[in-house]
Structures are given as C-alpha cells and as structure tokens.
Write a protein that holds these residues in place. Structure first.
Motif, PDB file in Angstrom:
ATOM      1  N   ASP A   1     -33.759  22.253 -44.783  1.00 44.45           N
ATOM      2  CA  ASP A   1     -34.790  23.105 -44.279  1.00 44.45           C
ATOM      3  C   ASP A   1     -35.433  23.621 -45.439  1.00 44.45           C
ATOM      4  OD1 ASP A   1     -36.109  25.213 -43.048  1.00 44.45           O
ATOM      5  OD2 ASP A   1     -34.459  26.566 -42.665  1.00 44.45           O
ATOM      6  N   PRO A   2     -36.832  23.419 -45.521  1.00 49.08           N
ATOM      7  CA  PRO A   2     -37.613  23.749 -46.388  1.00 49.08           C
ATOM      8  C   PRO A   2     -37.910  25.355 -46.501  1.00 49.08           C
ATOM      9  CG  PRO A   2     -39.006  22.918 -44.539  1.00 49.08           C
ATOM     10  CD  PRO A   2     -37.613  22.751 -44.192  1.00 49.08           C
ATOM     11  N   LYS A   3     -37.194  26.085 -45.578  1.00 49.32           N
ATOM     12  CA  LYS A   3     -37.445  27.602 -45.554  1.00 49.32           C
ATOM     13  C   LYS A   3     -36.190  28.035 -46.038  1.00 49.32           C
ATOM     14  CE  LYS A   3     -40.795  27.773 -41.479  1.00 49.32           C
ATOM     15  NZ  LYS A   3     -41.030  28.338 -40.191  1.00 49.32           N
ATOM     16  N   THR A   4     -35.153  27.169 -46.520  1.00 48.80           N
ATOM     17  CA  THR A   4     -33.811  27.981 -46.794  1.00 48.80           C
ATOM     18  C   THR A   4     -33.542  27.242 -48.158  1.00 48.80           C
ATOM     19  OG1 THR A   4     -32.957  27.871 -44.476  1.00 48.80           O
ATOM     20  CG2 THR A   4     -31.452  27.938 -46.358  1.00 48.80           C
ATOM     21  N   GLN A   5     -33.388  28.151 -49.214  1.00 52.45           N
ATOM     22  CA  GLN A   5     -33.341  27.689 -50.402  1.00 52.45           C
ATOM     23  C   GLN A   5     -31.749  27.476 -50.645  1.00 52.45           C
ATOM     24  OE1 GLN A   5     -35.446  26.260 -52.554  1.00 52.45           O
ATOM     25  NE2 GLN A   5     -33.802  25.985 -54.055  1.00 52.45           N
ATOM     26  N   THR A   6     -31.141  26.295 -50.812  1.00 47.63           N
ATOM     27  CA  THR A   6     -29.798  26.412 -51.399  1.00 47.63           C
ATOM     28  C   THR A   6     -29.786  25.442 -52.566  1.00 47.63           C
ATOM     29  OG1 THR A   6     -29.536  24.424 -49.843  1.00 47.63           O
ATOM     30  CG2 THR A   6     -29.216  26.592 -48.874  1.00 47.63           C
ATOM     31  N   LEU A   7     -28.584  25.269 -53.140  1.00 49.57           N
ATOM     32  CA  LEU A   7     -28.378  24.476 -54.154  1.00 49.57           C
ATOM     33  C   LEU A   7     -28.351  23.157 -53.780  1.00 49.57           C
ATOM     34  CD1 LEU A   7     -27.852  24.693 -57.380  1.00 49.57           C
ATOM     35  CD2 LEU A   7     -25.140  24.859 -56.758  1.00 49.57           C
ATOM     36  N   ALA A   8     -27.600  23.083 -52.804  1.00 49.73           N
ATOM     37  CA  ALA A   8     -27.456  21.486 -52.309  1.00 49.73           C
ATOM     38  C   ALA A   8     -28.761  20.805 -51.992  1.00 49.73           C
ATOM     39  CB  ALA A   8     -26.552  21.734 -50.940  1.00 49.73           C
ATOM     40  N   LYS A   9     -30.054  21.712 -51.576  1.00 47.64           N
ATOM     41  CA  LYS A   9     -31.090  20.887 -51.387  1.00 47.64           C
ATOM     42  C   LYS A   9     -31.612  19.956 -52.396  1.00 47.64           C
ATOM     43  CE  LYS A   9     -34.128  23.854 -49.600  1.00 47.64           C
ATOM     44  NZ  LYS A   9     -34.281  23.243 -48.412  1.00 47.64           N
ATOM     45  N   GLY A  10     -31.266  20.362 -53.812  1.00 49.44           N
ATOM     46  CA  GLY A  10     -31.752  19.708 -54.864  1.00 49.44           C
ATOM     47  C   GLY A  10     -30.866  18.334 -55.031  1.00 49.44           C
ATOM     48  N   PHE A  11     -29.645  18.273 -54.376  1.00 49.50           N
ATOM     49  CA  PHE A  11     -28.862  16.779 -54.057  1.00 49.50           C
ATOM     50  C   PHE A  11     -29.335  16.141 -53.151  1.00 49.50           C
ATOM     51  CE2 PHE A  11     -25.755  20.100 -55.891  1.00 49.50           C
ATOM     52  CZ  PHE A  11     -26.067  19.939 -57.006  1.00 49.50           C
ATOM     53  N   PHE A  12     -30.205  16.638 -52.176  1.00 50.74           N
ATOM     54  CA  PHE A  12     -30.162  15.611 -51.072  1.00 50.74           C
ATOM     55  C   PHE A  12     -31.940  15.600 -50.787  1.00 50.74           C
ATOM     56  CE2 PHE A  12     -26.091  17.236 -50.605  1.00 50.74           C
ATOM     57  CZ  PHE A  12     -25.616  15.823 -50.372  1.00 50.74           C
ATOM     58  N   ALA A  13     -32.677  16.510 -50.741  1.00 51.56           N
ATOM     59  CA  ALA A  13     -34.161  16.676 -50.145  1.00 51.56           C
ATOM     60  C   ALA A  13     -35.023  15.568 -50.547  1.00 51.56           C
ATOM     61  CB  ALA A  13     -34.514  18.192 -50.287  1.00 51.56           C
ATOM     62  N   GLY A  14     -34.667  15.175 -51.926  1.00 51.49           N
ATOM     63  CA  GLY A  14     -35.984  14.087 -52.681  1.00 51.49           C
ATOM     64  C   GLY A  14     -35.588  12.871 -51.855  1.00 51.49           C
ATOM     65  N   TRP A  15     -34.370  12.602 -51.235  1.00 48.04           N
ATOM     66  CA  TRP A  15     -34.043  11.109 -50.910  1.00 48.04           C
ATOM     67  C   TRP A  15     -33.696  11.201 -49.316  1.00 48.04           C
ATOM     68  CZ3 TRP A  15     -29.043  10.266 -49.458  1.00 48.04           C
ATOM     69  CH2 TRP A  15     -28.246  11.165 -49.674  1.00 48.04           C
ATOM     70  N   LEU A  16     -33.329  12.081 -48.793  1.00 53.05           N
ATOM     71  CA  LEU A  16     -32.678  12.221 -47.556  1.00 53.05           C
ATOM     72  C   LEU A  16     -33.911  12.709 -46.564  1.00 53.05           C
ATOM     73  CD1 LEU A  16     -30.326  11.536 -45.619  1.00 53.05           C
ATOM     74  CD2 LEU A  16     -29.505  13.833 -45.995  1.00 53.05           C
ATOM     75  N   ARG A  17     -34.131  11.748 -45.599  1.00 45.79           N
ATOM     76  CA  ARG A  17     -35.287  12.309 -44.695  1.00 45.79           C
ATOM     77  C   ARG A  17     -34.500  13.285 -43.374  1.00 45.79           C
ATOM     78  NH1 ARG A  17     -39.949  10.719 -44.417  1.00 45.79           N
ATOM     79  NH2 ARG A  17     -39.814   8.929 -45.555  1.00 45.79           N
ATOM     80  N   GLN A  18     -33.506  12.767 -42.871  1.00 45.32           N
ATOM     81  CA  GLN A  18     -33.100  13.405 -41.630  1.00 45.32           C
ATOM     82  C   GLN A  18     -31.616  12.784 -41.255  1.00 45.32           C
ATOM     83  OE1 GLN A  18     -34.919  11.635 -38.166  1.00 45.32           O
ATOM     84  NE2 GLN A  18     -34.420  13.177 -36.732  1.00 45.32           N
ATOM     85  N   VAL A  19     -30.860  13.804 -40.704  1.00 43.44           N
ATOM     86  CA  VAL A  19     -29.673  13.687 -40.176  1.00 43.44           C
ATOM     87  C   VAL A  19     -29.597  13.702 -38.460  1.00 43.44           C
ATOM     88  CG1 VAL A  19     -26.989  14.041 -40.353  1.00 43.44           C
ATOM     89  CG2 VAL A  19     -28.477  13.972 -42.243  1.00 43.44           C
ATOM     90  N   ARG A  20     -29.413  12.845 -37.842  1.00 46.23           N
ATOM     91  CA  ARG A  20     -29.538  12.925 -36.595  1.00 46.23           C
ATOM     92  C   ARG A  20     -28.193  12.647 -35.707  1.00 46.23           C
ATOM     93  NH1 ARG A  20     -30.751   8.738 -32.887  1.00 46.23           N
ATOM     94  NH2 ARG A  20     -30.736   6.611 -33.987  1.00 46.23           N
ATOM     95  N   LYS A  21     -28.085  13.343 -34.436  1.00 48.22           N
ATOM     96  CA  LYS A  21     -26.756  13.071 -33.832  1.00 48.22           C
ATOM     97  C   LYS A  21     -27.080  11.789 -32.817  1.00 48.22           C
ATOM     98  CE  LYS A  21     -24.110  15.175 -29.770  1.00 48.22           C
ATOM     99  NZ  LYS A  21     -24.235  16.280 -28.968  1.00 48.22           N
ATOM    100  N   VAL A  22     -26.125  10.733 -32.994  1.00 49.29           N
ATOM    101  CA  VAL A  22     -26.082   9.899 -32.053  1.00 49.29           C
ATOM    102  C   VAL A  22     -25.514  10.082 -30.634  1.00 49.29           C
ATOM    103  CG1 VAL A  22     -25.400   7.299 -31.751  1.00 49.29           C
ATOM    104  CG2 VAL A  22     -26.352   8.111 -33.957  1.00 49.29           C
TER     105      VAL A  22
END
Length: 547
Positions: free
Chosen positions: A151-172
C-alpha cells in the motif's frame, strides 16, 4: 525503511519509534495484549521470570535474550532483535528460511516455486493450517498482509523488501494465491520469510496494528504467545493445532529480556543457572562459560560497528574529513582489545563471508599519517568531535580505541554513549549531531546484497535521512546505479554492478562499518540438542530439542 524504487517518503517520528530496532532501538510502550484481545498480560504485573514449573520434557525452556522485548512486534514493521526472533516462532511466511543457511523452505505454502526467474509464482496453502485462535489460514489472509506491505499510503519497514519488485498478490481461490512480479527477481523467494502471514479477522480491526506494535501476536506457527511483559519477559507454549514442517519441541518457553551483560551471563552460568540458552555473550566471558561446561559458539556475519556522519554539519560534508577519521582508527587494536579477536576490520560494506563480497577499492587500513594529510587538504585543524554512541556493551568497549586514535591525530574527541532509544529519538527528531557510532546487522533480514544495501542507502530511507546526504550529486548517481542493479536479470552482472556501487559507498564513507564482529551464543549441551549459533541477534529454536 526504503523500497528499491526509492519513491516512498520517509516515515514520520511516530512510525519510527514504533518500528525501530534496526539498531536495537525500541520505543517505550505501555501494557500490551497478548494472544487474544481478552488477555492483558501486564494488568497484574509481571509473572515470575523463572522457570514456570514442570519436570522433564514438560518443563519450560528458559532463554535469555540480550535485547529488549519492548520494540514493535508487528511483523511488517519490526527490526527489533527480540521481536523478530520471537515472531519466527509465532508466525509463518509462505516460505521461511533456515536460520543459518538461509535456504528457503515451504512453510504455509506447500512448495518452493520451481522457476525462481518466473514473473508469476503460484502458492497453495498447507491443508489444515490454522491460526492460534483455531480459525483457518486462507488466501484472504495472505492478500491482506501483502496489500498492507504494498500500500503506497502505508509506510512499513517491509515495504522496502518488496515494493521494488513485487507488483501484486492476488487470490486465486480459498487456498491458492499468485504473486505477480514486475520483473524476474529470484532473490524474492528468500525474502518471502519477511512477510509473515497475519489473520485478517484479527488485524483488520480498528487499532489492531497498534496492538501488534505493542506486543499482540497471533500467527499460525508452532508456538503461540501466552504472555508479554515489556522489559521483563515473554512466554510461549506449543500450539497443538500446528501441522507444519517444524513442530514445537518444547511445551513451554520463557524468554527473558536482560540487556545488561553481567546479569545475562549470571543467568546462564553456575550451579544455580536459570536458563538453558543465552545470546549476545560478552567476549570476556567465553572462557569461563566454556570451563563451566557450556557450549559457546559464534556466528560471523554482517554485525558491525559503523560510523554515521551528519553531512550538513561542517566539516563532515567534506569526504576527505570522513575518510581521514576512518583512516585514523586503529582497527587491529580494536579487534584485539575490545573484541578479543572475534572480528575483522571492514574491507567492504559487506562482511567477507557474504556471497556478494569483493574487497572495496577504498579500504581504511590504519594510516594516521594519511589521516592527517587528508585533514590538512580539507583545511581542517583544531577539530573537536562529540561521538553520539549507543551503549551496547561491545560498542562501549570499542569506543576508547576510536577516541585514542582520533586524539592522536589532533582531533579532540568526546564520547557520549546513551541508551539506544535516546540516540535514535534524537536522530528522528532531526537534532543536530556530528558523528554516531552504533551497531547494525541487516543479516536478520537476509543475505542478499541488494537487500542489505537498500536497507542502508536510498534517498528517503531512515539512514539517509539521518545523514542528510540524499541531495548530494554523488548520492543521486549512486541511487540510480542501485536501482539499475536491482533490475538486472543476469546474476553475475548484477553482482558486479552491486560491487561497483559499494566501491562508491566505501569511498564516500557517509555510513560505513569500522569492524565486523561475531555474535556469541551459549547453551547447555546436556540440556539442549540441535542448537546452532546464528550470525545475527536473537535465537532460533525451531530445530532444537531437549537432550
């Protein structure tokens, strides 16, 4: 914490105080709720921190952790050594990693992706997996956690580990999810352990993430949290509903937080020892503990003492001054005297055991003559430096060497060790400072060099905010080179690109390690088997058992 696209604003003060622990800092917090909202662990004061009874294999394992348990427990936020170690027992990722080899293994997911270079990873959740309140783990819980991280509006430490390369996680469907990547990024497989799956029905409630920060922990792992007393202890018990790959070997665990070295060592040693394992063992106590029958083992990795300069406080805006102060430090003496031989002078930002290591083009071997020459070139004389330092015992042991080294080249040096929380509160409040000496170990997040460097460098992350360096022309070029290396698909070329920009980091010495050292863990081999010392703070008991 920054993501690798370098587009996320730095977290504000409240966020930082909640999530720090990146250097051992932790915010002071009030009484906290534990496994369920109805459990108020602190309402009647701390329970005994001794072994809570029982005999044989049913007795509680007691561990001593040399770091505070009052940092954030929110898995998307925390860098607290105690809390991260505990969360590894309470929560699971889709994949988790071995604490020593860091090889990924299937945790909540049924298998590791067969093609790490794919831009779509499919995961099926383990049949029968439940959270500690008995409710099933579903794809909705997975999406809930990743949506928070991305979420671009939520600043978390984990964002730095994922946001650069992970586009989306979706439910199948109820038990299947798909991770959609922006580009091939095989390093992401190991990073999935940093996205602990939290129950949506618990943490989507108003204020629930604030409760998580303060200590509430509800996962699907082999242990469930039973009580939490900030600055005292946290207790766990085996979760009977767990059906995953690393089952609990101890019916109950009591983790004590003892930051001071002497009482921590006393708790693990002697005839009346009240614990079976302790981390953060001082080097001076190794021989005595071993002679008393304990196993004491070390893990060498990224753990380091670093210097961080305020580049808006002259003359530390001049690279020659920063370099001079590094060249002036007698690091061999520091290793011999303060670290008792359990360390090495840094020859790169990465430690020598890191797979991405290459000796930097600029290495700060002890050279006081060169240090004096650089200060003269910079037109600096009569410099007075106050070192704002964290008061971790081994850091405090190293500080006299820095002072003696700088005094010897005519830099009058004052040491100001303080509580870690106090140091980083000052930094977060943007108070003026000259130089900070502190400890860091990005290995608690992983080994890949891209992760480590982005954890420390980026135009809007915490550390670059502290250094006030992001607007520098060299910094801007560095950040572009870092982004290009992240996106590079060829692993050998990527490795070289990272090593090349680490040469820039070494030359600039804005935030740079002085020494890398071992972390020591002690345990009773007559009580515990399967225990391994890890090269980053905390302990992992998922493969340990009673003898």
């Amino acid at each position: 914490m920054r993501d690798v696209t370098d587009e996320v604003p730095a977290p504000h003060r409240r966020t930082f105080l909640k999530c720090t622990g990146a250097l051992g800092a932790s915010a002071a917090v009030s009484a906290v709720s534990a496994v369920t909202a109805s459990l108020s662990a602190c309402s009647s004061g701390p329970e005994s921190t001794n072994d809570t009874g029982g005999s044989g294999r049913n007795r509680a394992l007691t561990a001593v952790i040399g770091y505070g348990n009052d940092g954030s427990w929110d898995p998307t936020q925390t860098a607290s050594a105690f809390c991260m170690a505990a969360n590894n027992h309470v929560y699971e990722g889709l994949l988790d990693t071995d604490p020593i080899s860091r090889e990924p293994y299937a945790a909540l997911a049924t298998q590791v992706p067969g093609d790490p270079n794919s831009t779509s990873w499919q995961f099926t959740l383990r049949a029968g997996a439940t959270f500690h309140d008995g409710k099933p783990v579903t794809a909705d819980d997975v999406v809930f956690v990743f949506d928070r991280i991305l979420d671009p509006k939520t600043q978390t430490l984990a964002k730095g580990f994922f946001a650069g390369w992970l586009r989306q996680v979706r439910k199948v469907d109820a038990r299947n999810v798909e991770l959609v990547l922006k580009f091939p990024f095989p390093e992401g497989i190991s990073r999935l352990t940093l996205a602990k799956i939290m129950p949506k029905h618990v943490f989507s409630q108003p204020g629930a993430f604030d409760d998580a920060i303060r200590g509430k922990a509800v996962g699907s792992g082999p242990y469930r949290q039973t009580a939490h007393h900030p600055k005292s202890n946290t207790t766990f018990e085996a979760y009977d509903g767990y059906n995953g790959p690393r089952r609990a070997a101890f019916q109950r665990m009591n983790w004590l937080t003892i930051v001071d070295a002497a009482p921590r060592v006393a708790r693990i040693s002697g005839a009346s020892a009240g614990a079976q394992i302790a981390d953060n063992i001082p080097y001076a106590n190794i021989g005595r503990l071993r002679s008393g029958g304990l196993t004491v083992a070390g893990g060498a990795g990224m753990n380091n003492l670093f210097l961080m300069f305020n580049t808006r406080h002259r003359p530390f805006d001049d690279v020659r001054v920063r370099q001079a102060l590094h060249y002036a430090i007698d690091t061999e003496t520091m290793v011999e005297v303060a670290l008792k031989g359990h360390g090495r002078p840094s020859s790169s930002f990465l430690d020598e055991g890191n797979p991405g290591y290459r000796r930097a083009k600029t290495v700060y071997d002890y050279d006081p003559a060169k240090a004096k020459a650089l200060l003269k070139q910079a037109g600096v004389s009569g410099l007075k430096v106050d070192i704002l330092a964290v008061n971790l015992s081994w850091i405090v042991d190293c500080l006299p060497t820095i002072k003696a080294s700088w005094d010897a080249i005519g830099v009058r040096t004052t040491l100001s060790p303080q509580e870690t929380t106090a140091v980083f509160t000052k930094l977060d409040q943007k108070q003026d400072y000259q130089v900070v000496a502190a400890a860091s170990n990005p290995n608690q997040f992983g080994l890949d060099a891209d992760l480590i460097m982005h954890y420390n460098y980026g135009p809007a992350n915490l550390w670059m905010g502290y250094t006030r360096w992001s607007g520098n022309a060299v910094a801007k070029r560095l950040f572009k080179d870092m982004g290009a290396a992240t996106r590079e698909p060829d692993p050998d070329k990527k490795k070289t690109m990272i090593q090349d920009y680490i040469d820039v980091v070494a030359e600039q010495a804005v935030l740079y390690p002085v020494v890398h050292n071992e972390l020591m863990t002690a345990w009773d081999p007559t009580e515990l088997a399967g225990t391994r010392a890890q090269p980053y703070p905390g302990i992992n008991l998922l493969q340990a058992k009673w003898v």
